[in-house]
Design a protein around this motif. Structure first.
Motif, PDB file in Angstrom:
ATOM      1  N   VAL A  33       1.027   4.080  -3.008  1.00 46.21           N
ATOM      2  CA  VAL A  33       0.864   5.539  -2.896  1.00 46.21           C
ATOM      3  C   VAL A  33       1.992   6.235  -3.659  1.00 46.21           C
ATOM      4  O   VAL A  33       1.757   7.188  -4.403  1.00 46.21           O
ATOM      5  N   ALA A  80       0.844  -1.202   0.000  1.00 45.29           N
ATOM      6  CA  ALA A  80       0.000   0.000   0.000  1.00 45.29           C
ATOM      7  C   ALA A  80       0.877   1.249   0.000  1.00 45.29           C
ATOM      8  O   ALA A  80       0.594   2.213  -0.722  1.00 45.29           O
ATOM      9  N   CYS A  81       1.964   1.224   0.776  1.00 43.73           N
ATOM     10  CA  CYS A  81       2.888   2.372   0.807  1.00 43.73           C
ATOM     11  C   CYS A  81       3.530   2.588  -0.555  1.00 43.73           C
ATOM     12  O   CYS A  81       3.579   3.722  -1.056  1.00 43.73           O
ATOM     13  N   SER A  82       4.010   1.513  -1.161  1.00 42.60           N
ATOM     14  CA  SER A  82       4.619   1.674  -2.486  1.00 42.60           C
ATOM     15  C   SER A  82       3.564   2.040  -3.525  1.00 42.60           C
ATOM     16  O   SER A  82       3.854   2.727  -4.501  1.00 42.60           O
ATOM     17  N   ILE A 136       1.285   5.955  -7.306  1.00 42.03           N
ATOM     18  CA  ILE A 136       0.186   6.816  -7.755  1.00 42.03           C
ATOM     19  C   ILE A 136       0.649   8.266  -7.909  1.00 42.03           C
ATOM     20  O   ILE A 136       0.358   8.918  -8.908  1.00 42.03           O
ATOM     21  N   PHE A 137       1.363   8.763  -6.909  1.00 40.41           N
ATOM     22  CA  PHE A 137       1.717  10.182  -6.903  1.00 40.41           C
ATOM     23  C   PHE A 137       3.095  10.490  -7.482  1.00 40.41           C
ATOM     24  O   PHE A 137       3.365  11.626  -7.873  1.00 40.41           O
TER      25      PHE A 137
END
Length: 153
Positions: free
Chosen positions: A93, A89-91, A96-97
Motif C-alpha cells: 500500500v 500488503a502494508c508495504s 502504491i500510494f
C-alpha cells in the motif's frame, strides 16, 4: 583479502542475503507477470498473480536463508506466513500510494525522461528497508526463542 571478505560476509550475512533474495524476488515477480500477461492479457490479474508468487517466494527464501527461522510446527509456520503476507500488503500500500504523495509535495524530478521517477526510487528504497524491519521485528522475530520453546515443549 579473502579473510576480510569472509569477515564482512559473516558480519553482514543477513543483509546481503536479504538483498540477494530481494533481487531474486523481483525477477520471479517479472517472470510470473510476463507469463500470466501472455496467457490472460489482463494486466491487473497478471500483476496480482505475480505479486502472490513473488511474496510466496520471498517468504520461503527469507524464512530459510535470510532469517533462518527453524519453526517446524504447522501453527508457527502458518502464523509466520500470514504475518509475512500482511507485512508485505502494508508495504505494498505504501509502495502504491507513496510516489504520488511525494510527487504532490514537490518531488517531481525526472530520470530517463520519466516524471516522478525520483519519488518512485525513494519509495522503493523505503519499502525495501520497511520490509526488512517488518520481517525482522514482527515476522521472524525471536527465531532462537522459537527454537528453544520447541525444545522445551
Amino acid at each position: 583479502m579473502i579473510n576480510n571478505i569472509v569477515k564482512l560476509y559473516t558480519k553482514y550475512k543477513e543483509i546481503i542475503l536479504y538483498l540477494v533474495f530481494g533481487v531474486s524476488t523481483t525477477i520471479v515477480n517479472w517472470l510470473i507477470y510476463i507469463g500470466v500477461v501472455k496467457v490472460s492479457s489482463t494486466v491487473v490479474i497478471a500483476n496480482a498473480v505475480a505479486w502472490m508468487g513473488a511474496v510466496t517466494f520471498a517468504y520461503i527464501t527469507n524464512k530459510i536463508f535470510v532469517f533462518e527461522s527453524k519453526s517446524t510446527k504447522l501453527k508457527d509456520i502458518v502464523q509466520e506466513a500470514i504475518s509475512f503476507f500482511i507485512a508485505r500488503a502494508c508495504s505494498g500500500v505504501f509502495e502504491i500510494f507513496g510516489p504520488g504523495v511525494l510527487i504532490s509535495i514537490g518531488l517531481r524530478q525526472e530520470i530517463f525522461g520519466i516524471k516522478g521517477f525520483v519519488a518512485k526510487i525513494a519509495i522503493s528504497v523505503l519499502v525495501v528497508i520497511m520490509n526488512y524491519i517488518l520481517s525482522k521485528l514482527f515476522v521472524f522475530k525471536n527465531k532462537n526463542e522459537v527454537n528453544q520453546q520447541e525444545v522445551y515443549s
